[in-house]
Design a protein around this motif. Structure first.
Motif, short mmCIF file in Angstrom:
data_model
loop_
_atom_site.label_atom_id
_atom_site.label_comp_id
_atom_site.label_asym_id
_atom_site.label_seq_id
_atom_site.Cartn_x
_atom_site.Cartn_y
_atom_site.Cartn_z
N GLU A 66 29.78 30.31 63.90
CA GLU A 66 29.76 28.85 63.92
C GLU A 66 28.41 28.34 64.42
O GLU A 66 27.86 27.39 63.87
CB GLU A 66 30.89 28.33 64.81
N ASN A 67 27.88 28.97 65.44
CA ASN A 67 26.58 28.58 65.98
C ASN A 67 25.48 28.74 64.93
O ASN A 67 24.62 27.87 64.77
CB ASN A 67 26.27 29.39 67.22
N ALA A 68 25.49 29.84 64.20
CA ALA A 68 24.49 30.08 63.15
C ALA A 68 24.61 29.02 62.05
O ALA A 68 23.60 28.51 61.56
CB ALA A 68 24.67 31.47 62.57
N ARG A 69 25.84 28.68 61.69
CA ARG A 69 26.06 27.66 60.65
C ARG A 69 25.52 26.31 61.11
O ARG A 69 24.83 25.61 60.35
CB ARG A 69 27.55 27.55 60.35
N LEU A 70 25.76 25.95 62.35
CA LEU A 70 25.29 24.67 62.88
C LEU A 70 23.77 24.63 63.00
O LEU A 70 23.14 23.61 62.70
CB LEU A 70 25.94 24.38 64.23
N LYS A 71 23.16 25.75 63.40
CA LYS A 71 21.71 25.81 63.48
C LYS A 71 21.08 25.61 62.10
O LYS A 71 20.07 24.92 61.97
CB LYS A 71 21.25 27.15 64.06
N ALA A 75 18.57 22.55 60.96
CA ALA A 75 17.26 22.83 60.36
C ALA A 75 17.12 22.11 59.02
O ALA A 75 16.06 21.54 58.73
CB ALA A 75 17.09 24.33 60.17
N GLU A 76 18.17 22.11 58.22
CA GLU A 76 18.13 21.40 56.93
C GLU A 76 17.96 19.91 57.13
O GLU A 76 17.21 19.26 56.40
CB GLU A 76 19.39 21.71 56.12
N GLN A 77 18.64 19.34 58.12
CA GLN A 77 18.50 17.92 58.40
C GLN A 77 17.09 17.58 58.86
O GLN A 77 16.53 16.55 58.48
CB GLN A 77 19.52 17.47 59.45
N ALA A 78 16.50 18.45 59.67
CA ALA A 78 15.13 18.22 60.12
C ALA A 78 14.16 18.23 58.95
O ALA A 78 13.24 17.40 58.88
CB ALA A 78 14.73 19.28 61.14
N LEU A 79 14.37 19.13 58.00
CA LEU A 79 13.52 19.15 56.80
C LEU A 79 13.71 17.88 55.98
O LEU A 79 12.73 17.31 55.47
CB LEU A 79 13.85 20.38 55.94
N ASP A 80 14.93 17.42 55.84
CA ASP A 80 15.20 16.19 55.11
C ASP A 80 14.51 15.00 55.78
O ASP A 80 13.91 14.16 55.11
CB ASP A 80 16.70 15.92 55.00
N ILE A 81 14.56 14.94 57.09
CA ILE A 81 13.93 13.84 57.82
C ILE A 81 12.42 13.87 57.62
O ILE A 81 11.79 12.84 57.37
CB ILE A 81 14.30 13.91 59.32
N ASP A 82 11.82 15.07 57.71
CA ASP A 82 10.38 15.20 57.50
C ASP A 82 10.00 14.77 56.08
O ASP A 82 8.99 14.10 55.88
CB ASP A 82 9.92 16.63 57.74
N MET A 83 10.81 15.16 55.11
CA MET A 83 10.54 14.79 53.72
C MET A 83 10.60 13.27 53.55
O MET A 83 9.74 12.66 52.92
CB MET A 83 11.55 15.46 52.79
N LEU A 84 11.60 12.64 54.14
CA LEU A 84 11.73 11.18 54.03
C LEU A 84 10.58 10.46 54.73
O LEU A 84 10.11 9.42 54.24
CB LEU A 84 13.08 10.74 54.59
#
Length: 92
Positions: A66-71, A75-84
């Motif tokens: 579960e921890n690996a899935r949340l990490k 990480a994907e959300q951080a990439l999306d934010i950087d892209m936006l």
């Protein structure tokens, strides 16, 4: 030795068996040979699973997954934010 993956239940069972053998005055080398594992595995398992029960080990593995899935999700959300942010600056 051939490389194998052991389940938490198998690890705990082998640790208990090994502790019994050590109590009977066998050396760690002999115990590891009997259990068909390396000494490094024995010490790593002792550190990670020492004193645990099977249910505790299962829960630990579930929490690690579960921890690996949340990490990964963070990480994907951080990439999306950087892209936006890049798109909003007009640097595309």
């Amino acid at each position: 030795m051939a490389r194998r993956r052991h389940t938490p239940e198998q690890i705990i069972r082998k640790l208990r068996e090994g502790e019994k053998l050590i109590g009977e005055k066998f050396s760690i080398e002999e115990v590891c040979k009997h259990l068909e594992i390396s000494e490094a595995s024995w010490h790593r398992w002792q550190a990670q699973y020492g004193g645990m029960k099977s249910d505790d080990a299962k829960r630990l593995k579930e929490l690690e997954r579960e921890n690996a899935r949340l990490k990964k999700m963070v990480a994907e959300q951080a990439l999306d934010i950087d892209m936006l942010k890049e798109l909003s600056r007009g640097n595309y």
